[in-house]
Design a protein around this motif. Structure first.
Motif, mmCIF file in Angstrom:
data_model
loop_
_atom_site.group_PDB
_atom_site.id
_atom_site.type_symbol
_atom_site.label_atom_id
_atom_site.label_comp_id
_atom_site.label_asym_id
_atom_site.label_seq_id
_atom_site.Cartn_x
_atom_site.Cartn_y
_atom_site.Cartn_z
ATOM 1 N N ASN A 10 100.193 42.658 41.710
ATOM 2 C CA ASN A 10 99.176 40.894 41.493
ATOM 3 C C ASN A 10 98.437 42.219 40.627
ATOM 4 O O ASN A 10 97.393 42.134 41.036
ATOM 5 N N ALA A 11 99.209 42.243 39.282
ATOM 6 C CA ALA A 11 97.457 43.491 38.703
ATOM 7 C C ALA A 11 96.410 42.684 38.194
ATOM 8 O O ALA A 11 95.570 43.174 37.168
ATOM 9 N N TRP A 12 96.164 41.075 38.055
ATOM 10 C CA TRP A 12 95.308 40.691 37.386
ATOM 11 C C TRP A 12 94.221 40.621 37.953
ATOM 12 O O TRP A 12 94.601 40.686 39.573
ATOM 13 N N TRP A 13 93.288 39.569 37.559
ATOM 14 C CA TRP A 13 92.122 39.477 38.234
ATOM 15 C C TRP A 13 92.376 37.921 39.272
ATOM 16 O O TRP A 13 91.139 37.711 39.849
ATOM 17 N N PRO A 64 94.642 38.551 44.113
ATOM 18 C CA PRO A 64 93.718 39.438 42.863
ATOM 19 C C PRO A 64 94.444 41.143 43.126
ATOM 20 O O PRO A 64 93.905 41.450 44.098
ATOM 21 N N ARG A 65 94.843 41.389 42.272
ATOM 22 C CA ARG A 65 95.280 43.359 42.243
ATOM 23 C C ARG A 65 95.564 43.416 43.421
ATOM 24 O O ARG A 65 95.497 44.114 44.724
ATOM 25 N N SER A 66 96.372 42.934 43.794
ATOM 26 C CA SER A 66 97.539 43.008 45.639
ATOM 27 C C SER A 66 98.994 43.483 45.042
ATOM 28 O O SER A 66 99.572 43.479 44.034
ATOM 29 N N VAL A 67 100.004 43.487 46.701
ATOM 30 C CA VAL A 67 100.881 44.196 46.728
ATOM 31 C C VAL A 67 101.486 43.451 47.503
ATOM 32 O O VAL A 67 100.744 43.875 47.840
ATOM 33 N N VAL A 68 103.133 42.861 47.781
ATOM 34 C CA VAL A 68 103.334 42.449 48.253
ATOM 35 C C VAL A 68 104.288 42.746 48.621
ATOM 36 O O VAL A 68 105.576 43.355 47.677
#
Length: 77
Positions: A10-13, A64-68
């Protein structure tokens, strides 16, 4: 094909909700969370050899701005 891996970013804010596909090689299996950088440590990354948190829902809310990173182990073999 012992393990299916599903990763999303998720590169969105804003938080986003992702609809999870069924695991390709274990369609009745459940995803398990290996990593979610939107969670606070130590829950963000599960160390090798520890039990992964099972995801029972067909949706996953990402910060926001995370990796899963999720996995599903195929136990039918």
């Amino acid at each position: 094909h012992d393990v299916d891996v599903y990763a999303f970013f998720n590169a969105w804010w804003e938080p986003l909700t992702v609809t999870l596909p069924p695991p390709a090689h274990s369609p009745h299996g459940h995803w398990k969370r290996v990593c979610d950088t939107g969670l606070l440590p130590p829950a963000d990354i599960t160390p090798l050899g520890c039990d992964y948190a099972e995801i029972l829902s067909s949706e996953y809310k990402t910060a926001p701005r995370s990796v899963v990173v999720l996995i599903c182990q195929n136990h039918s073999q």
